[in-house]
Design a protein around this motif. Structure first.
Motif, mmCIF file in Angstrom:
data_model
loop_
_atom_site.group_PDB
_atom_site.id
_atom_site.type_symbol
_atom_site.label_atom_id
_atom_site.label_comp_id
_atom_site.label_asym_id
_atom_site.label_seq_id
_atom_site.Cartn_x
_atom_site.Cartn_y
_atom_site.Cartn_z
ATOM 1 N N LYS A 25 0.850 -1.202 0.000
ATOM 2 C CA LYS A 25 0.000 0.000 0.000
ATOM 3 C C LYS A 25 0.878 1.242 0.000
ATOM 4 O O LYS A 25 2.085 1.162 0.260
ATOM 5 C CB LYS A 25 -0.925 -0.021 1.212
ATOM 6 N N TYR A 32 5.026 1.777 0.383
ATOM 7 C CA TYR A 32 5.667 2.627 1.397
ATOM 8 C C TYR A 32 6.657 3.603 0.719
ATOM 9 O O TYR A 32 7.746 3.865 1.218
ATOM 10 C CB TYR A 32 6.418 1.788 2.438
ATOM 11 N N HIS A 65 -5.142 -7.849 13.713
ATOM 12 C CA HIS A 65 -3.977 -6.959 13.547
ATOM 13 C C HIS A 65 -3.481 -6.529 14.924
ATOM 14 O O HIS A 65 -4.284 -6.201 15.796
ATOM 15 C CB HIS A 65 -4.394 -5.737 12.728
ATOM 16 N N THR A 121 5.155 -7.307 10.324
ATOM 17 C CA THR A 121 6.581 -7.661 10.369
ATOM 18 C C THR A 121 7.031 -7.959 11.798
ATOM 19 O O THR A 121 7.672 -8.999 12.059
ATOM 20 C CB THR A 121 7.449 -6.518 9.793
ATOM 21 N N ARG A 181 1.748 -10.860 7.253
ATOM 22 C CA ARG A 181 1.586 -9.678 6.381
ATOM 23 C C ARG A 181 2.775 -8.755 6.643
ATOM 24 O O ARG A 181 2.866 -8.099 7.665
ATOM 25 C CB ARG A 181 0.270 -8.960 6.698
ATOM 26 N N GLY A 228 5.075 -5.666 5.855
ATOM 27 C CA GLY A 228 5.243 -4.358 5.239
ATOM 28 C C GLY A 228 6.667 -3.878 5.398
ATOM 29 O O GLY A 228 7.539 -4.120 4.555
ATOM 30 N N ILE A 229 6.949 -3.268 6.546
ATOM 31 C CA ILE A 229 8.199 -2.520 6.726
ATOM 32 C C ILE A 229 9.452 -3.378 6.490
ATOM 33 O O ILE A 229 10.453 -2.887 5.960
ATOM 34 C CB ILE A 229 8.218 -1.860 8.133
ATOM 35 N N TYR A 237 8.565 4.455 9.039
ATOM 36 C CA TYR A 237 7.437 4.285 8.106
ATOM 37 C C TYR A 237 7.039 5.627 7.469
ATOM 38 O O TYR A 237 6.822 5.729 6.268
ATOM 39 C CB TYR A 237 6.194 3.777 8.848
#
Ligand SMILES: Cc1ncc(COP(=O)(O)O)c(C=O)c1O
Length: 364
Positions: free
Chosen positions: A34, A38, A158, A198, A213, A215-216, A348
């Motif tokens: 998304k 990033y 989450h 993460t 899931r 991301g970072i 982020y």
């Protein structure tokens, strides 16, 4: 063209995915792309992630998912929050996997579907942003299970503080497991459960379930200093520019808007074409540094919309010299976290704000 750009190291993306994939196996890896991955570039990052073995992609918006589909990406795409009911046709059109947690969208999708649409039911176990209350989960799961047009593919949650609070994360994890078990005990099949971002994936093996899931970590950044330091993740983003003008001023001169600071000595000031319109925070004005020739130099005054000024003293810095704003140059490095620490935010936010004005150069 303005000599300011963002280098994106796609080999580092592949490396980071491989490292985490091995760590969490046999759980599948869903890469969160998304917000233009990033700030790193959604389509190239998604393609690199899939090449490295990621099975899923996740985005926040239908428009973000549509960009991936238009680029020819066929992997399953999870929408991380429930889209508006009016978006139900677009979910089918783009073959997306929606997150659901309220009846109107579930009913709208069920009414539209011609073949079973996979949906992921989200449970709020403590983040308190989005998701069904655990007490509503069984009813919603039953509604989905009873709808011929829908396929309850996963139940998920989450974490709010996986990078810093093991106790609260443990509470979320237990509540999630209880909720999933209650649905399964009612005879409803749930092929997949997922919970970990993460930090959760790295720090809580019990939270990996069937998929994580990520991301970072994809971008080679740690969710917190204490999480993942030993994994050898490689930063993906480097922000680069060039000296475009060098000028000399006597001690006491005050470069840039606001005339905030005097030069300590007679010396040279280099102007670099990057500013807050590109995502370089104005809060760096009094503390920021850049790398030129492998050496750190301080900003000489306020970050402006399009330029910064750098105090290079008496050093032989010249027009055309490479400037690294974020990343490595020779033995020196300015990590993303340096900007984040100086400006009171997290890594982020820094990478997400590196703006569209700067072209991305993708290195395979
Ligand atoms: C629901 C959800 N899952 C996973 C992620 C990825 O988190 P991280 O970047 O910490 O890995 C995010 C990111 O915000 C998210 O919103």
């Amino acid at each position: 063209m303005r000599p300011t750009w963002v280098d994106i190291d796609l080999a580092a993306v592949e490396h980071n995915i491989s490292v985490v994939k091995e760590l969490v196996a046999p759980a599948a890896v869903c890469v969160v792309v998304k917000a233009d991955a990033y700030g790193h570039g959604d389509v190239p990052v998604a393609e690199a992630a899939l090449t490295a073995g990621a099975e899923w992609l996740a985005v926040a918006l239908i428009s973000e998912a549509a960009r991936l589909r238009e680029a020819g990406i066929n992997a399953p795409i999870l929408l991380l929050s429930e889209p508006p009911v009016a978006s139900a046709p677009a979910i089918l059109q783009w073959d997306l996997t929606p997150t659901v947690y309220s009846r109107p969208l579930i009913e709208a999708l069920a009414a539209l579907a011609t073949t079973p649409v996979p949906v992921h039911l989200k449970i709020d176990t403590g983040m308190h942003r989005l998701g069904a209350a655990p007490s509503d989960a069984l009813d919603l799961a039953r509604l989905i299970d009873d709808s011929p047009g829908l396929d309850l593919q996963a139940v998920w949650t989450h974490f709010a503080v996986a990078e810093q609070d093991a106790d609260f994360t443990g509470v979320q994890l237990s509540l999630f497991e209880e909720t999933v078990n209650a649905i399964r005990s009612a005879g409803i099949r749930i092929p997949m459960a997922h919970a970990a971002n993460t930090a959760g994936a790295i720090a809580f093996p019990a939270a990996r379930f069937d998929m994580i899931r990520m991301g970072i970590g994809t971008y080679g950044l740690q969710p917190a200093r204490s999480v993942g330091a030993d994994l050898g993740l490689r930063p993906v983003m480097k922000v680069v520019s060039e000296v475009t003008f060098v000028h000399e001023h006597p001690a006491g001169s005050r470069p840039s808007y606001g005339r905030t600071r005097p030069l300590a000595a007679d010396g040279r000031v280099a102007s670099i074409p990057i500013g807050y319109a590109d995502g370089m925070p104005r809060l760096l004005s009094s503390v920021g540094e850049v790398l030129i020739g492998g050496k750190r130099y301080p900003l000489a005054g306020t970050v402006t919309m399009d330029y910064i000024v750098v105090d290079v003293g008496s050093d032989p810095v010249e027009v055309g010299d490479e400037v690294v704003l974020i990343g490595r140059q020779g033995a020196a490095e300015i990590p993303v976290e340096e900007w984040a620490n100086h400006t009171g935010t997290i890594n982020y936010e820094i990478v997400c704000q590196i703006g569209p004005r700067m072209p991305r150069r993708y290195r395979p």
